[in-house]
Design an enzyme around this catalytic site. Structure first.
Site, PDB file in Angstrom:
ATOM      1  N   HIS A   1     -91.667  88.126 -52.761  1.00 39.56           N
ATOM      2  CA  HIS A   1     -90.275  88.324 -52.667  1.00 39.56           C
ATOM      3  C   HIS A   1     -90.101  89.493 -53.844  1.00 39.56           C
ATOM      4  O   HIS A   1     -90.397  89.578 -54.890  1.00 39.56           O
ATOM      5  CB  HIS A   1     -89.404  87.142 -53.185  1.00 39.56           C
ATOM      6  CG  HIS A   1     -89.414  86.009 -51.986  1.00 39.56           C
ATOM      7  ND1 HIS A   1     -89.213  84.585 -52.236  1.00 39.56           N
ATOM      8  CD2 HIS A   1     -89.531  86.415 -50.740  1.00 39.56           C
ATOM      9  CE1 HIS A   1     -89.213  83.909 -51.064  1.00 39.56           C
ATOM     10  NE2 HIS A   1     -89.496  84.817 -50.151  1.00 39.56           N
TER      11      HIS A   1
ATOM     12  N   TYR B   1     -85.615  77.897 -52.550  1.00 36.39           N
ATOM     13  CA  TYR B   1     -86.465  76.458 -52.582  1.00 36.39           C
ATOM     14  C   TYR B   1     -86.122  75.598 -53.588  1.00 36.39           C
ATOM     15  O   TYR B   1     -86.404  74.394 -53.300  1.00 36.39           O
ATOM     16  CB  TYR B   1     -87.852  77.020 -52.577  1.00 36.39           C
ATOM     17  CG  TYR B   1     -88.193  77.783 -51.435  1.00 36.39           C
ATOM     18  CD1 TYR B   1     -88.698  77.323 -50.339  1.00 36.39           C
ATOM     19  CD2 TYR B   1     -88.445  79.289 -51.718  1.00 36.39           C
ATOM     20  CE1 TYR B   1     -88.913  78.167 -49.019  1.00 36.39           C
ATOM     21  CE2 TYR B   1     -88.956  80.255 -50.662  1.00 36.39           C
ATOM     22  CZ  TYR B   1     -89.203  79.588 -49.396  1.00 36.39           C
ATOM     23  OH  TYR B   1     -89.624  80.449 -48.212  1.00 36.39           O
TER      24      TYR B   1
ATOM     25  N   ARG C   1     -96.487  85.708 -44.379  1.00 33.05           N
ATOM     26  CA  ARG C   1     -95.573  85.946 -43.190  1.00 33.05           C
ATOM     27  C   ARG C   1     -96.457  86.267 -41.936  1.00 33.05           C
ATOM     28  O   ARG C   1     -97.765  86.601 -42.013  1.00 33.05           O
ATOM     29  CB  ARG C   1     -94.792  87.311 -43.454  1.00 33.05           C
ATOM     30  CG  ARG C   1     -93.755  87.285 -44.550  1.00 33.05           C
ATOM     31  CD  ARG C   1     -93.106  88.572 -44.835  1.00 33.05           C
ATOM     32  NE  ARG C   1     -92.050  88.228 -46.109  1.00 33.05           N
ATOM     33  CZ  ARG C   1     -92.501  88.793 -47.090  1.00 33.05           C
ATOM     34  NH1 ARG C   1     -93.657  89.291 -47.568  1.00 33.05           N
ATOM     35  NH2 ARG C   1     -91.345  88.505 -48.285  1.00 33.05           N
TER      36      ARG C   1
ATOM     37  N   LYS D   1     -93.561  92.926 -46.689  1.00 34.35           N
ATOM     38  CA  LYS D   1     -92.225  93.285 -46.463  1.00 34.35           C
ATOM     39  C   LYS D   1     -91.896  94.335 -47.110  1.00 34.35           C
ATOM     40  O   LYS D   1     -92.166  94.523 -48.297  1.00 34.35           O
ATOM     41  CB  LYS D   1     -91.409  91.728 -46.461  1.00 34.35           C
ATOM     42  CG  LYS D   1     -89.931  92.144 -45.954  1.00 34.35           C
ATOM     43  CD  LYS D   1     -89.214  90.854 -45.970  1.00 34.35           C
ATOM     44  CE  LYS D   1     -87.847  90.917 -45.493  1.00 34.35           C
ATOM     45  NZ  LYS D   1     -86.766  89.575 -45.490  1.00 34.35           N
TER      46      LYS D   1
ATOM     47  N   HIS E   1     -93.427  81.023 -39.763  1.00 34.17           N
ATOM     48  CA  HIS E   1     -92.810  81.140 -41.245  1.00 34.17           C
ATOM     49  C   HIS E   1     -92.457  79.688 -41.921  1.00 34.17           C
ATOM     50  O   HIS E   1     -92.254  79.845 -43.055  1.00 34.17           O
ATOM     51  CB  HIS E   1     -91.581  81.958 -40.890  1.00 34.17           C
ATOM     52  CG  HIS E   1     -90.999  82.650 -42.024  1.00 34.17           C
ATOM     53  ND1 HIS E   1     -91.877  83.914 -42.374  1.00 34.17           N
ATOM     54  CD2 HIS E   1     -89.906  82.525 -42.891  1.00 34.17           C
ATOM     55  CE1 HIS E   1     -91.055  84.411 -43.287  1.00 34.17           C
ATOM     56  NE2 HIS E   1     -90.039  83.525 -43.692  1.00 34.17           N
TER      57      HIS E   1
ATOM     58  N   ARG F   1     -94.964  78.916 -44.488  1.00 30.72           N
ATOM     59  CA  ARG F   1     -94.535  79.524 -45.618  1.00 30.72           C
ATOM     60  C   ARG F   1     -93.673  78.837 -46.455  1.00 30.72           C
ATOM     61  O   ARG F   1     -93.763  78.790 -47.628  1.00 30.72           O
ATOM     62  CB  ARG F   1     -94.259  81.098 -45.244  1.00 30.72           C
ATOM     63  CG  ARG F   1     -93.799  81.936 -46.512  1.00 30.72           C
ATOM     64  CD  ARG F   1     -93.571  83.496 -45.817  1.00 30.72           C
ATOM     65  NE  ARG F   1     -92.866  84.227 -46.658  1.00 30.72           N
ATOM     66  CZ  ARG F   1     -93.490  84.861 -47.740  1.00 30.72           C
ATOM     67  NH1 ARG F   1     -94.645  85.109 -47.841  1.00 30.72           N
ATOM     68  NH2 ARG F   1     -92.599  85.393 -48.397  1.00 30.72           N
TER      69      ARG F   1
END
Length: 300
Positions: A283, A292, A160, A185, A257, A260
């Site tokens: 994640h 995805y 990120r 994150k 992003h 990514r």
């Protein structure tokens, strides 16, 4: 508590400062703390507008009412309803503030807030042909070498923007060809394997180009600004990637992003299992990676 609330709102200001210091002590990312500080400030403004000038007046329903107000609000610039992601960031901050109050013995008030549903749009990504065009657009200059390293980090390793901006020299584990992402994150760390091409691009930049860019004294940050010789901020990295996209004559509206999104899509199209992609991207839930699957069978 009475001694710090002698003026309307003064107690809230001190609590806000204490909350920020608490986040720092818990080693929350310096990149995210200002935004959390601002979110709490918005809540405090709401409380003051409701004539709640002391902590003793705070109730659990205040947080519920505040979030309900946000769900009815519109953005000042867009004129559109606030996104679920934006509201959830405020919910996260309010929960942390409640935890801070309880852990420091300032209040026993708890906020029973539920995250709102986030409407996810189809992620924008580049095809493999467009990624190749991006690499071809890189020059042979010192800045071009830095561009190669940026592509290696944001596309090759799927970081990120925050994570790439926070990357330090010690995070590059050369003997294992791994990036140690410390500022992920939700403040989660992860180890990201580097493909040989990405590894070579990053090492070449660090050994050859980075020393030429340093002007403002030593720093551990990987990416260095060409004009001031200081660590690059998120905005500078974003602008550089956008310029590279333009030079490659790619018409899509993409940024850091999107790189990514691109590597995640390409890994899935190549047959990598969704669980491994989840780990690669960092994640917390497989639900975040599921998006995805809608792109798996599109033209790579």
């Amino acid at each position: 508590m009475a001694q710090i609330t002698t003026l309307p709102g003064s107690g809230w200001i001190l609590l806000q400062q204490g909350f920020t210091e608490w986040l720092q002590l818990l080693n929350y990312s310096p990149l995210s703390i200002p935004g959390m500080h601002q979110a709490l400030q918005e809540f405090i403004k709401y409380l003051l507008a409701e004539n709640k000038t002391t902590l003793a007046q705070l109730e659990a329903t205040d947080a519920t009412a505040y979030i309900a107000q946000l769900r009815q609000a519109t953005g000042k610039r867009t004129g559109r309803p606030l996104s679920g992601s934006h509201i959830n960031k405020h919910i996260q901050v309010l929960k942390l503030f409640s935890k801070y109050l309880r852990e420091t013995g300032k209040s026993t008030v708890g906020f029973a807030l539920q995250r709102v549903e986030e409407t996810r749009s189809k992620p924008q990504y580049l095809t493999k042909t467009e990624i190749n065009a991006l690499y071809d657009a890189v020059s042979n200059s010192v800045l071009g070498i830095r561009d190669q390293a940026m592509l290696a980090v944001f596309y090759g390793c799927g970081l990120r923007l925050n994570e790439g901006a926070s990357l330090e020299l010690k995070d590059i584990i050369t003997d294992r060809k791994i990036l140690h992402v410390r500022k992920g994150k939700h403040y989660k760390e992860r180890l990201v394997p580097m493909a040989e091409k990405s590894y070579q691009a990053i090492i070449f930049y660090i050994n050859y180009a980075r020393p030429q860019l340093l002007q403002a004294g030593p720093t551990e940050r990987v990416f260095i600004d060409a004009n001031r010789g200081r660590p690059m901020q998120k905005q500078s990295l974003y602008i550089r990637i956008k310029a590279l996209v333009k030079r490659a004559k790619i018409k899509k509206k993409v940024g850091a992003h999107s790189l990514r999104h691109s590597i995640a899509t390409h890994l899935l199209q190549s047959g990598m299992k969704l669980e491994r992609i989840q780990q690669f991207l960092g994640h917390s839930s497989l639900d975040s990676t599921q998006i995805y699957t809608h792109l798996k069978n599109e033209q790579p």
